[in-house]
Design a protein around this motif. Structure first.
Motif, PDB file in Angstrom:
ATOM      1  N   THR A 169      -7.846   1.617   4.572  1.00  0.00           N
ATOM      2  CA  THR A 169      -8.635   2.815   4.329  1.00  0.00           C
ATOM      3  C   THR A 169      -8.960   3.305   2.726  1.00  0.00           C
ATOM      4  N   ALA A 170      -9.816   3.895   2.613  1.00  0.00           N
ATOM      5  CA  ALA A 170     -10.236   4.293   1.071  1.00  0.00           C
ATOM      6  C   ALA A 170      -8.975   5.130   0.468  1.00  0.00           C
ATOM      7  N   SER A 171      -8.171   5.746   1.031  1.00  0.00           N
ATOM      8  CA  SER A 171      -7.215   6.505   0.427  1.00  0.00           C
ATOM      9  C   SER A 171      -5.950   5.630  -0.150  1.00  0.00           C
TER      10      SER A 171
ATOM     11  N   ARG B 275      -5.776   1.072  -6.614  1.00  0.00           N
ATOM     12  CA  ARG B 275      -6.704   0.982  -7.881  1.00  0.00           C
ATOM     13  C   ARG B 275      -6.102   1.564  -9.175  1.00  0.00           C
TER      14      ARG B 275
ATOM     15  N   THR C 188      -2.195  -5.487  -0.645  1.00  0.00           N
ATOM     16  CA  THR C 188      -3.256  -4.603   0.164  1.00  0.00           C
ATOM     17  C   THR C 188      -4.047  -5.143   1.092  1.00  0.00           C
TER      18      THR C 188
ATOM     19  N   GLU D 290       0.752  -1.377   0.076  1.00  0.00           N
ATOM     20  CA  GLU D 290      -0.074  -0.024  -0.123  1.00  0.00           C
ATOM     21  C   GLU D 290       0.870   1.351   0.138  1.00  0.00           C
TER      22      GLU D 290
ATOM     23  N   ASN E 293     -12.875  13.088  -2.884  1.00  0.00           N
ATOM     24  CA  ASN E 293     -12.186  11.917  -3.601  1.00  0.00           C
ATOM     25  C   ASN E 293     -11.617  10.839  -2.383  1.00  0.00           C
ATOM     26  N   ASP E 294     -11.018   9.706  -2.727  1.00  0.00           N
ATOM     27  CA  ASP E 294     -10.793   8.533  -1.790  1.00  0.00           C
ATOM     28  C   ASP E 294      -9.563   9.202  -0.836  1.00  0.00           C
TER      29      ASP E 294
ATOM     30  N   ARG F 172      -6.509   2.354  -0.691  1.00  0.00           N
ATOM     31  CA  ARG F 172      -7.121   1.460  -1.975  1.00  0.00           C
ATOM     32  C   ARG F 172      -7.410   2.232  -2.976  1.00  0.00           C
ATOM     33  N   GLY F 173      -7.612   3.804  -2.950  1.00  0.00           N
ATOM     34  CA  GLY F 173      -7.648   4.536  -3.968  1.00  0.00           C
ATOM     35  C   GLY F 173      -6.313   4.395  -5.015  1.00  0.00           C
TER      36      GLY F 173
ATOM     37  N   LYS G 204      -8.023  -5.768   2.857  1.00  0.00           N
ATOM     38  CA  LYS G 204      -9.397  -5.361   2.478  1.00  0.00           C
ATOM     39  C   LYS G 204     -10.026  -4.498   3.597  1.00  0.00           C
TER      40      LYS G 204
END
Length: 264
Positions: free
Chosen positions: A215-217, A223, A210, A111, A126-127, A219-220, A212
């Motif tokens: 955080t969204a940040s 992606r 990563t 990450e 945003n993320d 994982r953003g 599951k």
């Protein structure tokens, strides 16, 4: 300037491990022990971490400054080498790889926190909003003179509400002391100028891990990067979060070890 501090173990092909924010090279002890029979493993302390030198600014640094500081460690590891990184250290590893084409054999990343990529792909909201809010809360606490509260905001963002309170009291002071650098970390990660497309040039095997429960940040960023890295293997740990290399090193280290055994 003082020299960069690093730990070293083993003999063989070079592996350099880069730690997360609010951490030190010590986070890699178990991985170093695991890899030492086959690899020469070096783990430096980044700026203001552990025994490495201080950076003169509290608010501004670039990831390439961190990469430049560890140059003697990369040299000692030999070429081609493997870079292992977690969070901020994984972001430094990516920039170091771009700065050293042909020198890096592979990357194992957990990450990387290159939040500038998220903002470049889509302006806020945003993320990356969650980390922006956490940084703002930590900075406000620092300006109020409360390092403990600053650390709590930062750690609880990455590890979940109440995580700071569960950390043993004897372990808190060095973490709180390191979080005074949060403005500088945020600057490096949120203003990094390298465009997403630049990472297409990293034509080497990349293990991208990563959690599951992260955080969204984080994982953003995942992606975006996993869509452009040309030779990426993505591994998601179902029950783990962003700090898994520290909180659950065994499954993470097992995956890194298996990946390195496959790298030619």
């Amino acid at each position: 300037m003082e020299k960069v501090f690093f730990r070293e173990a083993g003999a063989g092909r070079g592996v350099v491990c880069l730690h997360a924010n609010a951490s030190t090279s010590g986070q890699w002890r178990a991985l170093m022990e695991r890899l030492a029979p086959k690899f020469r493993v070096l783990a430096p302390d980044l700026y203001d971490a552990g025994k490495s030198p201080r950076w003169p600014s509290e608010t501004v640094i670039r990831l390439r400054d961190e990469a430049a500081m560890i140059e003697p460690v990369l040299e000692k590891a030999g070429s081609p080498l493997v870079l292992v990184g977690h969070s901020y250290g994984a972001a430094v590893a990516l920039i170091a790889a771009l700065m050293n084409p042909g020198r890096v054999r592979a990357l194992a990343l957990y990450e990387p926190t290159l939040f500038a990529l998220v903002d470049a792909a889509q302006p806020p909201p945003n993320d990356a909003d969650g980390i922006r809010i956490a940084v703002a809360a930590s900075v406000a606490a620092l300006e109020a003179g409360d390092e403990d509260a600053a650390a709590e905001r930062f750690i609880d963002y990455w590890m979940g509400a109440g995580a700071w309170a569960k950390i043993p009291e004897e372990r808190k002071p060095p973490i709180a002391a390191s979080v005074v650098n949060i403005r500088r970390w945020a600057y490096a990660l949120m203003t990094e100028p390298t465009p997403l497309e630049a990472f297409r040039s990293l034509d080497v095997p990349v293990l991208y891990m990563t959690g599951k429960r992260s955080t969204a940040s984080a994982r953003g960023v995942a992606r975006l990067l996993t869509a452009v890295l040309p030779r990426v293997e993505v591994v998601e740990f179902d029950e783990l979060g962003h700090m898994a290399p520290v909180t659950h090193p065994f499954p993470v280290n097992e995956k890194i070890s298996a990946f390195l055994d496959q790298v030619k």
